[in-house]
Design a protein around this motif. Structure first.
Motif, PDB file in Angstrom:
ATOM      1  N   UNK B 621      48.889  41.473  35.769  1.00 19.85           N
ATOM      2  CA  UNK B 621      49.744  42.648  35.915  1.00 19.85           C
ATOM      3  C   UNK B 621      50.756  42.734  34.775  1.00 19.85           C
ATOM      4  N   UNK B 626      44.963  46.554  34.910  1.00 19.01           N
ATOM      5  CA  UNK B 626      44.806  47.282  36.161  1.00 19.01           C
ATOM      6  C   UNK B 626      43.786  46.518  37.001  1.00 19.01           C
ATOM      7  N   UNK B 627      44.267  45.923  38.084  1.00 24.51           N
ATOM      8  CA  UNK B 627      43.371  45.096  38.890  1.00 24.51           C
ATOM      9  C   UNK B 627      42.478  46.001  39.718  1.00 24.51           C
ATOM     10  N   UNK B 628      41.184  45.900  39.465  1.00 22.21           N
ATOM     11  CA  UNK B 628      40.227  46.746  40.177  1.00 22.21           C
ATOM     12  C   UNK B 628      40.017  46.194  41.581  1.00 22.21           C
ATOM     13  N   UNK B 640      38.836  41.040  39.307  1.00 19.92           N
ATOM     14  CA  UNK B 640      38.299  41.883  38.248  1.00 19.92           C
ATOM     15  C   UNK B 640      39.382  42.839  37.767  1.00 19.92           C
ATOM     16  N   UNK B 642      40.894  45.507  34.411  1.00 18.32           N
ATOM     17  CA  UNK B 642      40.739  46.168  33.122  1.00 18.32           C
ATOM     18  C   UNK B 642      42.073  46.019  32.407  1.00 18.32           C
TER      19      UNK B 642
END
Lengths: 229, 692
Positions: B621, B626-628, B640, B642
C-alpha cells in the motif's frame, strides 16, 4: 488511478441503498449453475459505481477467477449499453473492490476478522458492502451467520450472500427451499433465481414485495445480466 | 551413437527458483555418466554444479542462462535444457520452451505450487509442451507430496495423477513405490546409484492398490485397450498402462507425477525412465514455419533428413573460441561445410565446426540432424534467427518480445572499460532480445534497458566479471510515456524571412488519443492546400516530436494526428519548412490536448505466511500498490497487487526484513497507466532539478 463519477445503475430496478441497509443481510438463492455469482457481481458493480467499497469474499473461486467475473459482467453491461462507460473504465472502479478468497473448509470468523483487520486498521480498504459467495447456507452455518451478522452490525456493513438450494429436497411449510429454510431468519431480504424456459426469473421471496411498484425483472441467460421485463 | 529420432528426447526442466532444477540436472548427468562427481549448487565445495557454467550463477546459486547439454540413458539420447527460474529471465525460459518437445515441471514438496510455477506453467501451456511433474525435496521437513499433487490440480488445472508413492517421508524418506509395476524401489550406494527392487512394504500395500486404481481410472480415458481390460476384468499389463498414460501426457490432458529427492540421490533414475516413457520424441510433435513468400502462411515441417534444412538459433553464448550458437534443427540436417542462409539478414554462410555441448565442455560432431539440439561455432547471428537451405524462404515463428520497462545509465570508469563495455553490450543484446541499449543524445550516457531490476543487475555484474568493465551505474529509471487525453486542433504557420529564400508552411488539423496504436498519421487534405510532395515531411516532423514529448520529454504514444488543411508558397515552401511547421503544429495542439504521463504498472504477487499478511499489505500500500485481492491457502496467503514499477525498487530487501525472509514475490509487467497528478508533479520537479 483516476476517480470515477458516481453512476446510477440499479440492476434490481430499486436503488440498492434502499433495498439493504447497514447491518442488513440479503441472500440470492438458486440451484447450481443458475447465476448466483454473476447476480452478486452485478450488485457489487452497482455499489462500486456509486463509489461504495465492496469486499468480495469468495469461498470457491480464485482471485483471478473472481476478477474475470467482474470483467465479463462489466463488459456485457457496457456492450449492452446498460451503463454508459467505456470498457476500459473498469480499471477506475477497481480501487472500490477488494477480493478475499478462502477455502470453504478453512473459513472461520476469527480468520476472516484477522484478515479484515489487516486491511481496515491500516486504512488500506474500509468496505461498505460485503459480498460472500460460496458459504453453504444450511443448518451447519446458522451459528456462523449470526456471528457474521453481529460483526456486520459492528462494522456498519451490509452483506449479500449466495445460497445453493436443492430441488430434490422438500421446501418447508411456507415454501422456502431446502436447505436454506434452516437459516432464512438471518436474512432481511431473500431473492430466488428460478429458471423457467428461456429466462431466469428473479423472485423476491422476502423483504421486497412482488408488486406493481417494483419492476418485473429476469436474468438473461446469454449475458447473465439482470434485465427488466 | 547412431541417430534414431524415436530414441531422442529434447526436454527442459522448468520450475520455481530454488526448487532444485540445477541439482536435478546435475544428478541426471551423473547417472548418465556425463560427469563423474556430484557438486552442490551453491559452490560450498568450491566447484559448483556443472550446469551453472557462469561464475555469477555459481555464486548466487541461481541459473541465469540456459545451458544445453545432452546425455544418454538406456540407448536414448536426451538433450537437456536447464532453464532459469526467476521471472526476470523469463525470455530465457520461453526461448527454451520454444525448442523443447517436453518438460519436467519440478515442484518443491514443501513449498508446493508457488507463483513462479504458475508463470512457468502458463508458458508451457502457450507452447503446448507436454510435461511430467517431479515433486522434489521429499526428504525435507514439512514435505507433503499429496498436498502438492492436489495443488497441481487446483492451482494449475493439471489432471495430475501419481505414478509413485513415497516410502517414508521427510528425514525417513527411503524410496518410492512404482504404481505401474507395483514394486518398491530403494536407492543404495554412496550416490544412490544402486537400485534395489523389493516387495511393497505391508503398511503401504493398501494405499498403493487404491492409488493404482485411481491411476488406471484416469489413464483408461486415453486407451480403449485399457478400458476394455478394466471392463472385462482382465489383466492390465505394464505396457497397456504406460501406453495410456503416455497418450494422455502427449495430449496435455494428463500429468504423471513422480517424486524423490535430487539432493539425497533418491528416485532420479525412475524419473529418467519416465522421460523416455512418457515424453514425446521430436517426431511426435508438429512444428511449423512461416513461408515468407506466401504472406507468412504456416508450413508444416517434417523430420526427413533429405529435406531442405530449417533450423532455429535459440541461444548465443560467448565461448573461448568465439560465439557459440545453440540451434535446433527442425527439418533436414546441418553438416560441416554446408552453406545455409540466415533468413533475417538474407546472408549465406558456410557451416564450420559443429559441437554438442555438455555445460561448458564440448564434443565435436559432423552433423546436427532433424530433431537434435547442437551448437555452431563462429556464426554471426542473433537469438531467434532461422537458418535454412539456400533456396528456402521459411522462418520459424517469432517469439513474443515485451518492451523493456526499466533503464539504467552506465558510465565506464576508464577508456579500456569503455571499449570492453561496448563489446559486452553488443553480445548481450544479441543474446537477449529483452535487453536493449542506446546512447542518450543529451547526456551522452550509455543507457541499458530491461525487464526488471535483477535483470539489469545481472548484466552489469556479467560486464564486470566476464569483460573486466569498471562501470558506475546511475539510478534506475522508469520508462515513462506521455499521451494526450482529449482531442485538440492545431493551425500553425511556420514563416521565416532572413534574406534569400525564406521558409513557409502552414499545417492545420487535429490530434486525438487512441488506445490500440502508438502513432497514427492521416492525411485528409483535399484540393492540394499542402502539395503532395510535402506530406511525408509533415509526417516526419510529427514523428520527430513523439520521440520526446513536449510535456516532460518522455516518448509519446497513443496519438492520432490528422491534417486536413494548410498552405504553401511556390518559392519559400520546402521539406524543411514543412517539417518545422509540423513540429510547431504538434507543440500547439499537444499543449491543448491535456497531456499526461503514463507509467509501467507491474503485477506483483507476494506469497507470505498468514501472520505477515498485514505487514505485506502495508508495504504494498505504501508503494501505491492497488491490492486486487488476497487468497488464503492453509498457512500461506497469496496477495495480488498492481503496483507502479517506480515504487518497487529495492522491494525484495524490504519484504525480506518485514517477513523474516519467509515471503517471496514475483513481478511482471502488467500495463501502462496514468500517473496520479501529485506524482506527476514530483516527476516534473525532479526532472527540472536534474536539468539544472
Amino acid at each position: 488511478m483516476t476517480e470515477h463519477k458516481s453512476i446510477d445503475y440499479n440492476p434490481l430496478g430499486i436503488e440498492t441503498d434502499n433495498i439493504i441497509k447497514k447491518g442488513d443481510f440479503a441472500a440470492v438463492i438458486a440451484r447450481a449453475g443458475v447465476g448466483k455469482t454473476s447476480f452478486l457481481v452485478q450488485v457489487a458493480l452497482s455499489c462500486m459505481l456509486k463509489q461504495k467499497k465492496v469486499l468480495h469474499v469468495s469461498l470457491h473461486d480464485s482471485v483471478k477467477k473472481v476478477s474475470l467475473w467482474y470483467k465479463e459482467i462489466f463488459t456485457n453491461l457496457v456492450n449492452q449499453h446498460v451503463i454508459d462507460l467505456p470498457v476500459g473504465s473498469l480499471d477506475s472502479l477497481l480501487p472500490c473492490r477488494f477480493i478475499m478468497t478462502f477455502k470453504v473448509d478453512g473459513f472461520s470468523l476469527p480468520g476472516f476478522v484477522e484478515r479484515f483487520s489487516d486491511i481496515t486498521e491500516q486504512g488500506i480498504f474500509v468496505p461498505d458492502v460485503l459480498i460472500v459467495d460460496g458459504l453453504p447456507l444450511n443448518e451447519t452455518t446458522d451459528k456462523l451467520l449470526k456471528e457474521i451478522k453481529a460483526f456486520a452490525v459492528q462494522n456498519s456493513l451490509s452483506a449479500w450472500f449466495s445460497g445453493h438450494i436443492h430441488r430434490d429436497e422438500e421446501p418447508n411449510a411456507d415454501g422456502t427451499p431446502a436447505p436454506f429454510f434452516h437459516v432464512a431468519d438471518n436474512f432481511d431480504i431473500v431473492i430466488q433465481l428460478q429458471p423457467t424456459g428461456e429466462r431466469i426469473c428473479v423472485n423476491f421471496v422476502k423483504g421486497i414485495a412482488n408488486d406493481s411498484d417494483n419492476p418485473m425483472i429476469h436474468v438473461d441467460p446469454s449475458s447473465m445480466l439482470i434485465m427488466e421485463l | 551413437m547412431e541417430y534414431n529420432i524415436e530414441k531422442t528426447r529434447n526436454i527442459g526442466i522448468s520450475a520455481h527458483i530454488d526448487s532444485g532444477k540445477t541439482t536435478l540436472t546435475e544428478r541426471f548427468l551423473f547417472y548418465t555418466n556425463r560427469i563423474h562427481a556430484i557438486h552442490e549448487v551453491k559452490g560450498k565445495d568450491g566447484v559448483g554444479a556443472t550446469m551453472d557454467s557462469m561464475e555469477l550463477e555459481k555464486e548466487r546459486g541461481i541459473t541465469i542462462a540456459s545451458a544445453a547439454t545432452f546425455c544418454e540413458w538406456n540407448d536414448y539420447q536426451i538433450n537437456l535444457i536447464d532453464t532459469p527460474g526467476h521471472v526476470d529471465f523469463t525470455i530465457e525460459v520461453e526461448r527454451s520452451l520454444r525448442v523443447l518437445d517436453g518438460a519436467i515441471l519440478i515442484l518443491c514438496s514443501v513449498g508446493g505450487v508457488q507463483s513462479q510455477s504458475i508463470t512457468v506453467d502458463r508458458q508451457m501451456r502457450r507452447y503446448k509442451v507436454p510435461c511430467i511433474a517431479f515433486i522434489n525435496k521429499c526428504d525435507r521437513s514439512g514435505a507433503n507430496p499429496d498436498k502438492v499433487t492436489h495443488q497441481l490440480k487446483e492451482k494449475l488445472g493439471h489432471n495430475a495423477v501419481a505414478l509413485q508413492i513415497p516410502i517414508g517421508m521427510e528425514a525417513d524418506f527411503k524410496g518410492v513405490v512404482d504404481l505401474v509395476s507395483m514394486q518398491a524401489i530403494y536407492f543404495d550406494g554412496e550416490n544412490g546409484e544402486i537400485l534395489r527392487y523389493e516387495k511393497i512394504p505391508a503398511n503401504l500395500l493398501d494405499k498403493a492398490e487404491s492409488m493404482r486404481e485411481e491411476l488406471i481410472d484416469e489413464a483408461s480415458l486415453f486407451s480403449d485397450e485399457l478400458t476394455d481390460a478394466v471392463l472385462e476384468d482382465s489383466e492390465i499389463t505394464i505396457e497397456m498402462l504406460i501406453g495410456a498414460v503416455r497418450a494422455g501426457t502427449l495430449e496435455r490432458k494428463l500429468t504423471p507425477v513422480f517424486l524423490g529427492s535430487a539432493y539425497k540421490n533418491k528416485a532420479i533414475q525412475p524419473l529418467l525412465d519416465a522421460v523416455l516413457k512418457f515424453l514425446p520424441s521430436p517426431e511426435e510433435i508438429e512444428n511449423e514455419a512461416l513461408d515468407m513468400d506466401a504472406e507468412e502462411a504456416p508450413v508444416k515441417l517434417n523430420h526427413n533428413l533429405s529435406d531442405p534444412t530449417v533450423a532455429l538459433a535459440f541461444k548465443l553464448e560467448d565461448g573461448m573460441y568465439g560465439q557459440l550458437t545453440y540451434i535446433r534443427v527442425y527439418q533436414g540436417m546441418i553438416s560441416k561445410g554446408d552453406t545455409v542462409k540466415n533468413i533475417r539478414t538474407g546472408k549465406t554462410f558456410k557451416v564450420g565446426r559443429l559441437v554438442r555441448m555438455h555445460a561448458n565442455q564440448m564434443e565435436e560432431i559432423s552433423s546436427i540432424k532433424a530433431g537434435i539440439i547442437g551448437a555452431l561455432f563462429g556464426i554471426d547471428c542473433a537469438s531467434g534467427d532461422t537458418f535454412v537451405s539456400k533456396h528456402l524462404n521459411l522462418s520459424m515463428t517469432s517469439m513474443f518480445v515485451p518492451d523493456p520497462v526499466i533503464s539504467l545509465a552506465l558510465l565506464p570508469d576508464d577508456n579500456k572499460s569503455l571499449v570492453n563495455m561496448s563489446k559486452a553490450l553488443n553480445r548481450f543484446t544479441k543474446e537477449d532480445p529483452t535487453f536493449r541499449t542506446f546512447v542518450d543524445e543529451d547526456t551522452n550516457e550509455t543507457i541499458i534497458q530491461g525487464m526488471g531490476e535483477l535483470h539489469l543487475d545481472v548484466y552489469v555484474e556479467r560486464m564486470r566479471r566476464e569483460y573486466a568493465v569498471n562501470v558506475t551505474t546511475g539510478q534506475p529509471g522508469v520508462a515513462y510515456r506521455e499521451t494526450i487525453t482529449r482531442r485538440s486542433e492545431f493551425n500553425y504557420t511556420h514563416k521565416k524571412q532572413t534574406g534569400g529564400a525564406g521558409q513557409f508552411g502552414r499545417i492545420a488539423g487535429f490530434m486525438e488519443p487512441i488506445t490500440d496504436e502508438e502513432f497514427v498519421f492521416e492525411n485528409k487534405i483535399t484540393g492540394g492546400s499542402i502539395p503532395t510532395q510535402f506530406i511525408s515531411s509533415c509526417e516526419k516532423g510529427f514523428l520527430s516530436c513523439i520521440k520526446k514529448g513536449p510535456y516532460l520529454e518522455f516518448p509519446v504514444s497513443g496519438i492520432r494526428i490528422v491534417i486536413n488543411d494548410g498552405a504553401s508558397h511556390s518559392v519559400d515552401s520546402s521539406e524543411m519548412a514543412f517539417q518545422s511547421a509540423a513540429r510547431g503544429a504538434f507543440r500547439e495542439g499537444y499543449n491543448r490536448a491535456a497531456p499526461v504521463i503514463h507509467e509501467p504498472i507491474m503485477k506483483v504477487v507476494v506469497e507470505t505466511p498468514n501472520e505477515f499478511n498485514g505487514a505485506v499489505m502495508a508495504l504494498l500500500n505504501q508503494r501505491r500498490g492497488m491490492i486486487v485481492g488476497s487468497q488464503e491457502d492453509g498457512a500461506m496467503s497469496t496477495i495480488e497487487t498492481q503496483a507502479p514499477l517506480a515504487e518497487m525498487f529495492g522491494f525484495s530487501t524490504v519484504l525480506r526484513s518485514a517477513t523474516q525472509g519467509k515471503a517471496q514475490f514475483t513481478m511482471e509487467f502488467f500495463s501502462y497507466k496514468q500517473v496520479p497528478k501529485s506524482v506527476a508533479e514530483e516527476i516534473q520537479k525532479k526532472l527540472k532539478d536534474s536539468q539544472k
